[in-house]
Design a protein around this motif. Sequence first.
Motif, PDB file in Angstrom:
ATOM      1  N   ASP A   1      76.168  10.777  74.427  1.00  0.00           N
ATOM      2  CA  ASP A   1      74.766  10.429  74.637  1.00  0.00           C
ATOM      3  C   ASP A   1      73.934  11.684  74.861  1.00  0.00           C
ATOM      4  O   ASP A   1      74.434  12.688  75.397  1.00  0.00           O
ATOM      5  N   ILE A   2      72.673  11.628  74.475  1.00  0.00           N
ATOM      6  CA  ILE A   2      71.803  12.791  74.685  1.00  0.00           C
ATOM      7  C   ILE A   2      70.530  12.410  75.451  1.00  0.00           C
ATOM      8  O   ILE A   2      70.004  11.308  75.322  1.00  0.00           O
ATOM      9  N   ARG A   3      70.095  13.381  76.248  1.00  0.00           N
ATOM     10  CA  ARG A   3      68.844  13.293  77.007  1.00  0.00           C
ATOM     11  C   ARG A   3      68.117  14.624  76.895  1.00  0.00           C
ATOM     12  O   ARG A   3      68.738  15.662  76.683  1.00  0.00           O
ATOM     13  N   LEU A   4      66.794  14.578  77.089  1.00  0.00           N
ATOM     14  CA  LEU A   4      65.986  15.791  77.000  1.00  0.00           C
ATOM     15  C   LEU A   4      65.486  16.191  78.379  1.00  0.00           C
ATOM     16  O   LEU A   4      64.956  15.367  79.125  1.00  0.00           O
ATOM     17  N   THR A   5      65.667  17.466  78.723  1.00  0.00           N
ATOM     18  CA  THR A   5      65.234  17.970  80.025  1.00  0.00           C
ATOM     19  C   THR A   5      63.777  18.433  79.965  1.00  0.00           C
ATOM     20  O   THR A   5      63.175  18.504  78.888  1.00  0.00           O
TER      21      THR A   5
END
Length: 307
Positions: free
Chosen positions: A52-56
Amino acid sequence: MNHLTHDLGRCMSRIGRPFVVGHRGASATYPENTMLSIEQAIADGAEAIEFDIRLTLDNEVVIMHDALLDRTTTGHGLISDKNYFGDIEYLTTKKEPHCPISRFQDVLDLLSKAENSHIWAVIDVKIQNSPKILITLSEIFKSRNKDFSEFSKQFSLGIWHPKFIPYAKTYLPGISIVYIGVSLDIAREYFNNVDGYNIKYIALFGDHEQKFIKEAHAKGKPVFAWTVNEEVHARNCHNWGVDAIMTDRTKLYVDFFRDQRHEERSLNIERRKYMFGQQSWFSFLFKFVLNGWLYLTGRLTLYKFRQ
């Protein structure tokens, strides 16, 4: 049809069983979505990984399932409110062995190694992200390979909402798009133009639902199932012609399919016929209620995250 879906269909017919995909890596063994977990899934013999990916806040793509840091890490708060550098980079997983929080760059480094060229990956783009995360992902890919040719056979985007499709086609051309969701009706209604489907296991359970698999295959689109952690579910996926299973228990299912006997497959088919034959009234009622709930869940998800 793009490279990945074409290769999946061709390879599936050759190996005669579902591919084993490490769901957040080998997450039953090591902390989910960490390099250690992903490396273990590859070592276990899985053909693919999913993460899974998330943006900081400082525009770094991190490998994380939740929008919040609290459940899996030593940090607190929304990932989107935190900088990776100076903050998240110093966190570790709560689960032992304590691992650092990985970035997409780390996974790309791993899969770019020659010995891992056969491994493919599903990038689960969490629905709470802005579609603009795909622009950042595009920039990372382009920094390695401007025309994406090195990655088109190895990566696939898993999306939950049609709002991501225009961004994916614009900024990540050649990278396959796979719908992730719980409703076959939503898949048919909103995701006809994707390259494959990653469906919650229970939504595929039933003769009518397996027609969806056949329809997808007729269009050259693979169907994956998540999350498959029980042997009976793995057998069912094999019998239904599912192309890949997402599992936390990679070693178990690599060995399971290697050792599976024809008798087990036949026995399971008979069990399924009994369930959906002699108990058809119960099956019909159960599936009617379940499909209604799954469709409502899918519709609410589309509405909630439409912006």
